[in-house]
Design a protein around this motif. Structure first.
Motif, mmCIF file in Angstrom:
data_model
loop_
_atom_site.group_PDB
_atom_site.id
_atom_site.type_symbol
_atom_site.label_atom_id
_atom_site.label_comp_id
_atom_site.label_asym_id
_atom_site.label_seq_id
_atom_site.Cartn_x
_atom_site.Cartn_y
_atom_site.Cartn_z
ATOM 1 N N ALA A 74 2.749 -0.279 8.946
ATOM 2 C CA ALA A 74 2.680 0.434 9.790
ATOM 3 C C ALA A 74 3.487 -0.454 11.181
ATOM 4 C CB ALA A 74 2.206 1.377 9.895
ATOM 5 N N LEU A 75 4.661 -0.182 12.089
ATOM 6 C CA LEU A 75 4.911 -0.854 12.701
ATOM 7 C C LEU A 75 4.564 -0.021 14.067
ATOM 8 C CD1 LEU A 75 6.165 -2.840 15.026
ATOM 9 C CD2 LEU A 75 7.925 -1.323 15.035
ATOM 10 N N ILE A 76 3.769 -0.259 15.261
ATOM 11 C CA ILE A 76 2.528 0.140 15.572
ATOM 12 C C ILE A 76 2.926 0.059 17.355
ATOM 13 C CG2 ILE A 76 0.201 1.368 16.602
ATOM 14 C CD1 ILE A 76 0.917 1.659 13.591
ATOM 15 N N VAL A 77 3.809 0.899 18.201
ATOM 16 C CA VAL A 77 4.219 0.361 19.808
ATOM 17 C C VAL A 77 3.467 1.570 19.963
ATOM 18 C CG1 VAL A 77 6.193 0.955 20.989
ATOM 19 C CG2 VAL A 77 6.113 -0.310 18.376
ATOM 20 N N GLN A 78 3.001 1.179 21.696
ATOM 21 C CA GLN A 78 2.303 2.062 22.304
ATOM 22 C C GLN A 78 2.969 3.237 22.806
ATOM 23 O OE1 GLN A 78 0.425 0.520 25.478
ATOM 24 N NE2 GLN A 78 -0.789 2.685 26.128
ATOM 25 N N ASP A 79 3.044 4.158 22.448
ATOM 26 C CA ASP A 79 3.623 5.875 23.317
ATOM 27 C C ASP A 79 4.831 5.999 22.502
ATOM 28 O OD1 ASP A 79 2.325 5.785 25.881
ATOM 29 O OD2 ASP A 79 3.090 4.804 26.467
ATOM 30 N N ARG A 80 5.392 5.070 21.313
ATOM 31 C CA ARG A 80 6.101 5.820 20.083
ATOM 32 C C ARG A 80 5.057 6.044 18.593
ATOM 33 N NH1 ARG A 80 11.011 4.914 22.072
ATOM 34 N NH2 ARG A 80 11.798 4.797 19.240
ATOM 35 N N ASP A 81 5.897 6.478 17.704
ATOM 36 C CA ASP A 81 5.731 6.953 16.633
ATOM 37 C C ASP A 81 5.183 5.888 15.779
ATOM 38 O OD1 ASP A 81 5.453 9.691 17.737
ATOM 39 O OD2 ASP A 81 7.193 10.335 16.582
ATOM 40 N N ASP A 82 4.390 5.606 14.941
ATOM 41 C CA ASP A 82 4.226 4.905 14.098
ATOM 42 C C ASP A 82 5.734 4.552 12.563
ATOM 43 O OD1 ASP A 82 1.844 4.551 15.548
ATOM 44 O OD2 ASP A 82 0.608 4.400 13.798
ATOM 45 N N VAL A 83 6.561 3.271 12.829
ATOM 46 C CA VAL A 83 6.634 3.717 12.050
ATOM 47 C C VAL A 83 6.491 2.649 10.295
ATOM 48 C CG1 VAL A 83 9.342 3.144 11.418
ATOM 49 C CG2 VAL A 83 8.772 3.366 13.675
ATOM 50 N N THR A 84 6.527 3.612 9.712
ATOM 51 C CA THR A 84 5.695 2.275 7.955
ATOM 52 C C THR A 84 7.122 2.472 6.948
ATOM 53 O OG1 THR A 84 5.144 4.534 6.675
ATOM 54 C CG2 THR A 84 3.724 4.719 8.370
ATOM 55 N N LEU A 85 6.238 1.643 6.036
ATOM 56 C CA LEU A 85 6.755 1.408 4.980
ATOM 57 C C LEU A 85 5.778 1.526 3.839
ATOM 58 C CD1 LEU A 85 8.481 -2.690 5.478
ATOM 59 C CD2 LEU A 85 9.186 -0.241 5.223
ATOM 60 N N ASP A 86 6.409 2.368 2.736
ATOM 61 C CA ASP A 86 5.160 2.746 1.638
ATOM 62 C C ASP A 86 6.407 1.802 0.723
ATOM 63 O OD1 ASP A 86 4.810 3.799 -0.517
ATOM 64 O OD2 ASP A 86 5.888 5.556 -0.499
ATOM 65 N N LEU A 87 4.626 0.520 0.565
ATOM 66 C CA LEU A 87 4.353 -0.079 -0.013
ATOM 67 C C LEU A 87 4.064 0.205 -2.205
ATOM 68 C CD1 LEU A 87 2.736 -3.202 2.261
ATOM 69 C CD2 LEU A 87 5.545 -2.569 1.777
ATOM 70 N N THR A 88 4.098 0.873 -2.384
ATOM 71 C CA THR A 88 3.348 1.390 -3.609
ATOM 72 C C THR A 88 4.752 1.894 -4.173
ATOM 73 O OG1 THR A 88 3.537 3.227 -2.840
ATOM 74 C CG2 THR A 88 1.447 3.017 -2.417
ATOM 75 N N GLY A 89 6.027 1.739 -4.289
ATOM 76 C CA GLY A 89 6.819 2.262 -4.779
ATOM 77 C C GLY A 89 7.857 0.761 -5.095
ATOM 78 N N ASP A 90 8.947 0.806 -5.290
ATOM 79 C CA ASP A 90 9.587 0.114 -5.640
ATOM 80 C C ASP A 90 10.388 -0.527 -4.288
ATOM 81 O OD1 ASP A 90 12.129 -1.522 -6.592
ATOM 82 O OD2 ASP A 90 13.587 -0.077 -6.661
ATOM 83 N N LEU A 91 9.203 -1.912 -4.757
ATOM 84 C CA LEU A 91 9.942 -3.209 -3.226
ATOM 85 C C LEU A 91 11.198 -3.249 -2.708
ATOM 86 C CD1 LEU A 91 6.132 -5.059 -3.917
ATOM 87 C CD2 LEU A 91 6.831 -2.951 -2.428
ATOM 88 N N ALA A 92 11.745 -3.450 -4.049
ATOM 89 C CA ALA A 92 12.824 -3.787 -3.340
ATOM 90 C C ALA A 92 14.309 -2.984 -2.204
ATOM 91 C CB ALA A 92 13.972 -3.933 -4.456
ATOM 92 N N LYS A 93 13.594 -1.742 -2.705
ATOM 93 C CA LYS A 93 13.885 -0.974 -1.643
ATOM 94 C C LYS A 93 14.303 -1.430 -0.198
ATOM 95 C CE LYS A 93 14.875 2.485 -4.650
ATOM 96 N NZ LYS A 93 14.564 4.159 -5.880
ATOM 97 N N LEU A 94 13.097 -2.304 0.050
ATOM 98 C CA LEU A 94 12.086 -1.756 1.359
ATOM 99 C C LEU A 94 13.294 -2.721 2.356
ATOM 100 C CD1 LEU A 94 8.940 -2.818 0.949
ATOM 101 C CD2 LEU A 94 9.654 -0.269 1.791
ATOM 102 N N LYS A 95 14.576 -3.594 1.831
ATOM 103 C CA LYS A 95 15.026 -4.805 1.860
ATOM 104 C C LYS A 95 16.503 -3.884 2.806
ATOM 105 C CE LYS A 95 15.114 -8.308 -1.325
ATOM 106 N NZ LYS A 95 15.846 -8.992 -2.524
ATOM 107 N N ASP A 96 16.445 -1.810 2.352
ATOM 108 C CA ASP A 96 17.500 -0.945 3.041
ATOM 109 C C ASP A 96 17.155 -0.395 4.274
ATOM 110 O OD1 ASP A 96 19.172 -1.873 0.915
ATOM 111 O OD2 ASP A 96 17.953 -0.257 -0.287
#
Length: 201
Positions: A74-96
């Protein structure tokens, strides 16, 4: 960043020594042996029970043979919603999927993971290599620590740091991440991207 370097040649994350200079990994010892030690010391036993949960934690993923299962970045920035990457699925899709970071913003990364199979994992480390246009611009190595098995997730975060700023810093970056340990086991290796922009939009 924890340790930075500017070598122009890309290389595999796991090829570098991830141990700090002078650091000697402890020898592996089964959790059962640790719990049996110094049983006459009541205060120590209470501490071990609190830390290790008595060694009877149920595996959160009983059908998965892995000892360490990394599930989220997860990317954590104060006063903004966390942005997360799910690492349980197809890791190749994270490049998108691309994290957008406003230049100069203070941020940190959070990793969520599970430890199971009734064994303490010693000396977990997070290694991150960052590339821009095929050239490595940074390497960061973080000592995560040693963790006991338990049914609930462990979380760990990098120190807060500032994103680079200025016109030359803006653009796309590729990151190779590795979650490893003292025994050089690769618990998870994945590639993802982020973009430095003038603003969040």
């Amino acid at each position: 960043m924890a340790e930075s370097e500017a070598n122009p040649a890309p290389e595999d994350v796991h090829e570098e020594d991830t141990n700090a200079p002078g650091y000697k990994p402890p020898e592996f010892e089964p959790l059962e042996n640790i719990l049996k030690k110094d049983q006459e010391d009541e205060s120590l036993n209470k501490y071990k029970q609190a830390l290790l949960g008595g060694g009877d934690a149920k595996d959160p993923f009983p059908n998965d043979p892995r000892r360490v299962i990394v599930t989220e970045l997860a990317l954590i920035v104060q006063d903004r919603d966390d942005v997360t990457l799910d690492l349980t699925g197809d890791l190749a899709k994270l490049k998108d999927q691309v994290f957008v970071i406003k230049e100069g913003s203070a941020y940190k990364m959070r990793v969520k993971f599970f430890v199971q199979k009734k064994e303490i994992v010693s000396g977990l480390k997070y290694v991150q290599k960052t590339y821009r246009k095929g050239i490595k611009v940074d390497t960061s190595k973080f000592m995560v620590g040693s963790y006991p098995p338990k049914a609930e997730a462990h979380t760990w975060s990098t120190p807060i740091e500032d994103a680079p700023s200025g016109m030359l810093a803006r653009g796309d970056y590729k990151v190779e991440s590795l979650f490893t340990d003292d025994d050089k086991n690769e618990h998870l290796k994945w590639t993802w991207k982020f973009e430095i922009k003038k603003d969040w939009a």
